[in-house]
Enzyme design. Structure first.
Site: not given
Ligand code: EPZ
Length: 426
Positions: A22-23, A117, A122-123, A125-126, A315, A407
């Site tokens: 998925k990722n 979530c 889970r920003p 900014d990077l 994960d 998902r």
């Protein structure tokens, strides 16, 4: 609301084929925005997250359809719209990975902030730091990232944050850098296999990228990228989940079409607690491995710390934690990527586990058995952990909000049923 019923007590036996990752699929499908001409992406799993990225890409002027043979055909037909709306992005935060490709090809992007979530705020900014370093003007206003950049140029960027490297942050900056003038160097880049897979796809389209799989990526901008055919790597998190499933039921399963080299930290840890894992076959054409995972009669406790690749993946933290609730002794689990990623522990305690949380650490005291109960899934990997607990718990476990599971795990109920589990969607 769909629920999943699992009746515990069966040993897993038989074989299971691992689906595409998925990722890897999500950023690679986003990267097809960069292509001139058609792309055919193979081994893309049937997941709601894949449906979500398709729903994001269509309004961005892309023809994108699943073909008869399961592959996904893409073709950019219209580049007039560069907005990914809140309604779509809120369903899946990984949608943020259209930012880089849109900036590189359309010089502008309007993408809703993904929001957090249950596993953390889970920003991004990077991501924004990296894109700004390439010369993009970025404003965050009314819940949207408003980015534009007529003259983007390669730059040297340090992309590490308080929790180490960023997977999708690296993906976004790498994708943007492929089509802009000059050379971009990303220091403290993510090395995850899914980032390597994205880099390999981009290179197959003509991108100039060195260092994939290391913490230093060097990308030299090129004029254009040409659509190509590409097959996604197998899902290492799904493979790790089935190792945990065989472990917790003292099963004996053959896991087909996985990549051992993507799971060294995970295999090492499961061997440490007493699971027998060995390569049975390597497919000479695909380079994929068939691996036998045999559970033991009892398990040793152990300490696990999650880290960016090649460390133990966050994960799979919920899944190994579930196995450790039945190991003899005390296990200490430290979350160094998402400090709050312990939602599953309270549900496991309702099934008889004995887990205490101290900040970003969980202390797991092994118990003799778990008992089936009605439980609720909170996020994708937590729901997998509850299924694992249900496999071994006494009696019946009914897991609510099972959409989290769908998902990220393709046909998961069928796969477990074929391994002998009494499991059904209600
Ligand atoms: C990817 O998310 C995965 N998702 C996640 O998998 C995975 O847990 C995560 O990488 C870590 O391995 C996809 O690939 C679609 P990060 P991503 O940026 O890229 C902080 C699953 O279950 N951070 O590597 O969003 C962040 O808060 C999902 O399949 C910043 O501080 O994760 C976290 O603590 C869940 N600023 C750490 O870095 C940023 O700009 C790692 O996050 C970005 C991230």
């Amino acid at each position: 609301m769909k629920k999943l019923m699992v009746r515990g007590g069966r040993r897993l036996e038989g074989e299971v084929k691992i689906s595409g990752a998925k990722n890897a699929a999500l950023p690679i499908l986003a990267a097809t925005l960069l292509a001139e001409g058609e792309c055919v992406i193979k081994n893309v799993p049937y997941l709601t997250d894949v449906d979500n990225i398709i729903d994001i890409l269509r309004p961005l002027g892309m023809f994108i359809e699943r073909q008869e043979d399961g592959s996904i055909l893409t073709r950019v037909e219209d580049d007039s719209c560069s907005t990914a709306t809140y309604e779509l992005v809120k369903k899946m935060r990984a949608s943020v990975c259209v930012l880089g490709p849109l900036l590189a090809t359309r010089k502008k992007a309007r993408v809703s902030l993904p929001g957090g979530c249950v596993i953390g705020i889970r920003p991004i900014d990077l991501h924004l730091k990296g894109l700004r370093a390439l010369g993009a003007n970025i404003e965050v206003i009314h819940g949207y990232v408003e980015a534009e950049g007529e003259k983007l140029r390669g730059a040297e960027i340090f992309l590490g944050g308080a929790f180490g490297s960023t997977v999708l942050g690296t993906a976004n900056v790498m994708m943007a850098a492929t089509l802009i003038e000059g050379t971009t160097i990303i220091e403290n880049a993510a090395c995850e296999p899914e980032v390597q897979d994205l880099a390999n796809f981009l290179r197959k389209m003509g991108a100039k990228i060195e260092g994939a799989g290391t913490h230093r990526l060097v990308i030299e901008g090129v004029e254009k990228l040409t659509g190509t055919t590409y097959s996604i790597i197998p899902d290492r998190i799904e493979a790790g989940t089935f190792i945990a499933a065989s472990a917790i039921t003292q099963g004996d399963i053959l896991i087909k079409d996985m990549r051992i080299d993507h799971l060294h930290a995970v295999i090492d840890k499961f061997r440490e607690i007493g699971v027998e894992i060995r390569k049975v076959r390597e497919n000479p054409e695909t380079g994929l491995h068939d691996v036998r995972a045999r559970g033991g009669k009892s398990y040793q406790s152990c300490d696990v710390a999650t880290l960016p690749y090649p460390g133990f993946p966050t994960d799979l933290q919920a899944q190994i934690s579930t196995v450790l609730t039945l190991a003899s002794g005390i296990s200490v689990i430290t979350e160094k990527v998402y400090p709050d990623r312990f939602m599953h522990m309270s549900e496991l305690n309702r099934m008889g586990a004995s887990v205490r949380k101290e900040g970003n650490t969980a202390i797991v005291l092994g118990v003799d058995f778990l008992s089936g109960a009605p439980v609720m899934a909170s996020d994708l990997r937590a729901s997998a952990a509850l299924v694992l607990a249900g496999l071994v718990a006494r009696g019946e476990t009914v897991i609510d909000r099972i959409y989290h599971l769908e998902r990220g795990y393709e046909k998961i109920a069928d796969k477990f049923a074929k391994l002998g589990v009494e499991i059904k969607m209600e």
